[in-house]
Scaffold this active site. Structure first.
Site, PDB file in Angstrom:
ATOM      1  N   GLN A 137       0.828  -1.199   0.000  1.00 25.66           N
ATOM      2  CA  GLN A 137       0.000   0.000   0.000  1.00 25.66           C
ATOM      3  C   GLN A 137       0.868   1.257   0.000  1.00 25.66           C
ATOM      4  O   GLN A 137       2.069   1.205   0.280  1.00 25.66           O
ATOM      5  CB  GLN A 137      -0.886   0.011   1.249  1.00 25.66           C
ATOM      6  CG  GLN A 137      -0.099  -0.007   2.543  1.00 25.66           C
ATOM      7  CD  GLN A 137      -0.900  -0.507   3.722  1.00 25.66           C
ATOM      8  OE1 GLN A 137      -2.121  -0.362   3.773  1.00 25.66           O
ATOM      9  NE2 GLN A 137      -0.226  -1.118   4.687  1.00 25.66           N
ATOM     10  N   ASP A 154       0.952 -12.172   7.250  1.00 24.80           N
ATOM     11  CA  ASP A 154      -0.479 -12.115   7.003  1.00 24.80           C
ATOM     12  C   ASP A 154      -1.204 -12.634   8.246  1.00 24.80           C
ATOM     13  O   ASP A 154      -0.942 -13.745   8.703  1.00 24.80           O
ATOM     14  CB  ASP A 154      -0.807 -12.980   5.785  1.00 24.80           C
ATOM     15  CG  ASP A 154      -2.281 -13.022   5.463  1.00 24.80           C
ATOM     16  OD1 ASP A 154      -3.043 -13.587   6.279  1.00 24.80           O
ATOM     17  OD2 ASP A 154      -2.684 -12.514   4.410  1.00 24.80           O
ATOM     18  N   GLY A 155      -2.113 -11.821   8.804  1.00 25.14           N
ATOM     19  CA  GLY A 155      -2.783 -12.199  10.037  1.00 25.14           C
ATOM     20  C   GLY A 155      -3.606 -13.462   9.927  1.00 25.14           C
ATOM     21  O   GLY A 155      -3.614 -14.291  10.841  1.00 25.14           O
ATOM     22  N   ASP A 174      -7.653  -5.331  14.321  1.00 24.46           N
ATOM     23  CA  ASP A 174      -7.454  -3.903  14.031  1.00 24.46           C
ATOM     24  C   ASP A 174      -7.174  -3.755  12.544  1.00 24.46           C
ATOM     25  O   ASP A 174      -6.057  -3.489  12.122  1.00 24.46           O
ATOM     26  CB  ASP A 174      -6.294  -3.365  14.884  1.00 24.46           C
ATOM     27  CG  ASP A 174      -6.035  -1.884  14.656  1.00 24.46           C
ATOM     28  OD1 ASP A 174      -6.936  -1.209  14.120  1.00 24.46           O
ATOM     29  OD2 ASP A 174      -4.942  -1.413  14.998  1.00 24.46           O
ATOM     30  N   PRO A 181      -4.931  -4.347   2.237  1.00 26.26           N
ATOM     31  CA  PRO A 181      -4.063  -5.387   1.695  1.00 26.26           C
ATOM     32  C   PRO A 181      -4.368  -6.795   2.171  1.00 26.26           C
ATOM     33  O   PRO A 181      -3.858  -7.751   1.608  1.00 26.26           O
ATOM     34  CB  PRO A 181      -2.672  -4.950   2.171  1.00 26.26           C
ATOM     35  CG  PRO A 181      -2.920  -4.164   3.405  1.00 26.26           C
ATOM     36  CD  PRO A 181      -4.213  -3.450   3.160  1.00 26.26           C
TER      37      PRO A 181
END
Length: 291
Positions: free
Chosen positions: A43, A149-150, A167, A174
């Site tokens: 981003q 990556d969460g 959050d 993204p």
């Protein structure tokens, strides 16, 4: 000379920041000048100085933090979830690269470990340079920060948490996997018995269909879901909504004012009255959340 002698005259800057939902409606903020701009693999990351809101952080063109009212968002996505749990010790923040939720969680004495999973390392680097008040929690020995990556990290991890805070800066950002029903299932499975999750659901006035879809998905995975709101001036239309979700019982724990006081005295917005009142939705928002 006519007119109000006390009127503040703004300089000739022609730079305006837009904070919109789906390009349809929102607010505009006049900026003094750009401070920083860079592109990560995920981003665009920008910092501006603004007249009304101070230094402001944008990710992918969306305002995600201002010096003036950014603490409201961080306090309201963090403290209601931690107080909804009986005694949170081990929490996970999905996102959190700006450090705001970390700082708020560290105000709770019982916290032993904070795991933050942020996809974009450059966000954290920019915050350290331009928002040191947010970055102060990164060096705390209780904090572990992973740049992944969460969704993938939670899916592969065997860790279980008392509280998970999602959050997510931008619903169109993204990590699109954070918007799926399967992600909510991964969050539930990553919580300990009696665990609590907090999910941001954006400005309710402009996201009826998205919120209702999210509520259907959340209620299919959690024992209870409780929406609440916060007034954030820099947010599109001035209101942000959230949902608390739990793995057991019928709802969040009743408010304990004595427990809240030691934390709220270090907050700018959050307090026991705000905690209690946030769950009383305006009729229009209640209709959107079907509650």
């Amino acid at each position: 000379m006519s007119g109000d002698m006390n009127t503040t005259v703004v300089s000739e800057s022609s730079l305006w920041l837009e904070n919109l939902v789906d390009g349809c409606a929102g607010i505009t903020i006049k900026a003094k000048h750009a401070v920083h701009c860079e592109a990560s693999p995920f981003q665009k990351i920008e910092v501006f100085d603004t007249y009304a809101f101070g230094r402001t952080l944008l990710l992918g063109g969306t305002i995600v933090y201002t010096e003036s009212d950014g603490s409201i968002y961080n306090e309201m996505i963090t403290h209601p979830a931690l107080f909804a749990h009986g005694s949170p010790r081990d929490i996970c923040i999905i996102g959190g690269g700006d450090g705001g939720c970390i700082c708020e969680a560290l105000k709770h004495r019982g916290i032993k470990k904070i795991t933050a999973v942020e996809i974009d390392r450059q966000v954290t680097d920019v915050v350290k340079r331009f928002f040191p008040e947010l970055a102060c929690g990164f060096n705390d020995k209780r904090v572990r920060l992973y740049f992944e990556d969460g969704y993938a990290w939670l899916s592969e991890s065997t860790a279980r948490f008392d509280v998970i805070i999602v959050d997510s800066y931008d619903p169109g950002g993204p990590v699109q996997s954070l918007e799926t029903a399967n992600f909510y299932d991964v969050v539930r499975r990553s919580l300990k018995p009696g665990g609590v999750a907090a999910i941001q659901t954006d400005a309710p006035q402009l996201n009826r269909e998205k919120i209702q879809r999210a509520m259907r998905d959340l209620t299919s995975h959690f024992a209870w879901c409780k929406p609440y709101i916060a007034a954030i001036p820099s947010f599109p239309l001035g209101m942000c909504s959230f949902v608390l979700c739990g793995t057991g019982g019928s709802g969040p724990r009743a408010i304990n004012r004595a427990r809240i006081e030691p934390v709220s005295k270090h907050c700018r917005y959050y307090c026991a009255d705000i905690h209690d009142g946030a769950f009383y939705l305006p009729k229009t928002a209640g209709e959107i959340f079907n509650c």
